[in-house]
Design an enzyme around this catalytic site. Structure first.
Site, PDB file in Angstrom:
ATOM      1  CB  CYS A  95      -8.743  -9.164  22.308  1.00  0.00           C
ATOM      2  SG  CYS A  95      -7.358  -9.863  23.018  1.00  0.00           S
ATOM      3  NE  ARG A 129       0.803  -9.682  24.008  1.00  0.00           N
ATOM      4  CZ  ARG A 129      -0.118  -8.965  24.961  1.00  0.00           C
ATOM      5  NH1 ARG A 129       0.111  -9.216  26.238  1.00  0.00           N
ATOM      6  NH2 ARG A 129      -1.194  -8.500  24.722  1.00  0.00           N
ATOM      7  CG  HIS A 197      -7.210  -6.919  18.257  1.00  0.00           C
ATOM      8  ND1 HIS A 197      -7.950  -6.119  18.976  1.00  0.00           N
ATOM      9  CD2 HIS A 197      -6.610  -8.038  18.941  1.00  0.00           C
ATOM     10  CE1 HIS A 197      -7.771  -6.585  20.194  1.00  0.00           C
ATOM     11  NE2 HIS A 197      -6.959  -7.395  20.381  1.00  0.00           N
TER      12      HIS A 197
HETATM   13  N1  GLN Z   1      -4.919  -8.383  28.491  1.00  0.00           N
HETATM   14  C1  GLN Z   1      -5.440  -9.355  27.499  1.00  0.00           C
HETATM   15  C2  GLN Z   1      -4.435 -10.200  27.166  1.00  0.00           C
HETATM   16  O1  GLN Z   1      -3.321  -9.709  26.845  1.00  0.00           O
HETATM   17  C3  GLN Z   1      -6.232  -8.710  26.525  1.00  0.00           C
HETATM   18  C4  GLN Z   1      -5.476  -7.904  25.544  1.00  0.00           C
HETATM   19  C5  GLN Z   1      -6.324  -7.340  24.317  1.00  0.00           C
HETATM   20  O2  GLN Z   1      -7.412  -7.088  24.273  1.00  0.00           O
HETATM   21  N2  GLN Z   1      -5.577  -7.391  23.069  1.00  0.00           N
HETATM   22  O3  GLN Z   1      -4.485 -11.260  26.796  1.00  0.00           O
END
Ligand code: GLN
Length: 246
Positions: A95, A129, A197
């Protein structure tokens, strides 16, 4: 044998349980009798060839990404990571870490953050999101990877593959790189970037072993085949996730 895991910015980039990947790599190597050292490589640290046999780079929010992006460029660690990957050293980036290893990451309000140009990708923050469980079918040639990969994603960044980029896999369930092209992640030599993740590796033990084998092969210059472990619990967690989410 000894395995040195370079934990890139482990003090800053370790959200959504990403440190679990370090634990999985460490234990799975130790269970095979390999000595393990974990080195946090962060702001202001120097990095030279051979300092680590395997790199892990976790996720992080925009604030941490700004700090890390500046350090990667100014400290030349980005260049060092790139040349290590070019000689075959394996890397796993999740990510926020993945985003900083492309051409750039453009947050919604702040200026573009320059990347390391390791992966031929670029990322633009969106108003969407992308969050939830994700299942992908690997389409790139990772030896011994026999089944899907499962994880959990939570990002607003949309990552787009540039010409010549090899995706890690095809999305079966979830958003993946952008939620638009059904690709997830990117693989270049023995480096993998993705949005999974979870932590990713405890539920995908074959991928953990692939990273460890590659690291030891490059370090010791010979083929390494780790002895099998009783992965019944790991495989049960993996199968349950695949059944529930795909
Ligand atoms: N800030 C980045 C996004 O929202 C990475 C977030 C993360 O590492 N989960 O895409």
């Amino acid at each position: 044998m000894k395995l040195v895991i370079g934990y890139l910015y482990g003090d800053l980039m370790n959200i959504y349980g990403d440190t679990g990947n370090i634990i999985a790599l460490k234990k799975r190597a130790q269970w095979r009798g390999v000595e393990v050292e974990v080195r946090n490589i962060s702001i202001g640290d120097r990095l030279k060839a051979g300092d680590a046999d395997l790199f892990f780079f976790g996720g992080g929010q925009n604030q941490q990404q700004e700090l890390v992006s500046r350090d990667l460029v100014l400290s030349l660690k980005g260049k060092a990571i790139k040349s290590e990957v070019e000689r075959g050293v394996p890397l796993l980036a999740i990510c926020g870490g993945y985003q900083l290893l492309g051409e750039y990451y453009k947050p919604q309000k702040e200026p573009k953050l320059p990347g390391v140009n390791l992966f031929p990708i670029y990322t633009v923050a969106s108003h969407q999101r992308m969050i939830g469980n994700i299942v992908i079918r690997p389409i790139s040639d990772i030896r011994n990877l026999t089944s899907e990969l499962v994880g959990f994603e939570n990002h607003s960044g949309k990552t787009f593959l540039k010409d010549g980029a090899k995706p890690l896999g095809k999305v079966v369930k979830g958003f993946g790189n952008s939620g638009e092209d059904k690709t997830e992640g990117c693989i270049y030599k023995n480096a993998i970037g993705c949005y999974m993740h979870g932590s990713l590796l405890p539920k995908n033990p074959e991928l953990a072993d692939w990273l460890i084998e590659k690291a030891l092969e490059v370090k010791y210059g010979k083929e390494v085949k780790l002895k099998s472990l009783d992965d019944s619990l790991e495989n049960l967690a993996h199968q349950k996730a695949v059944q529930r989410f795909s």
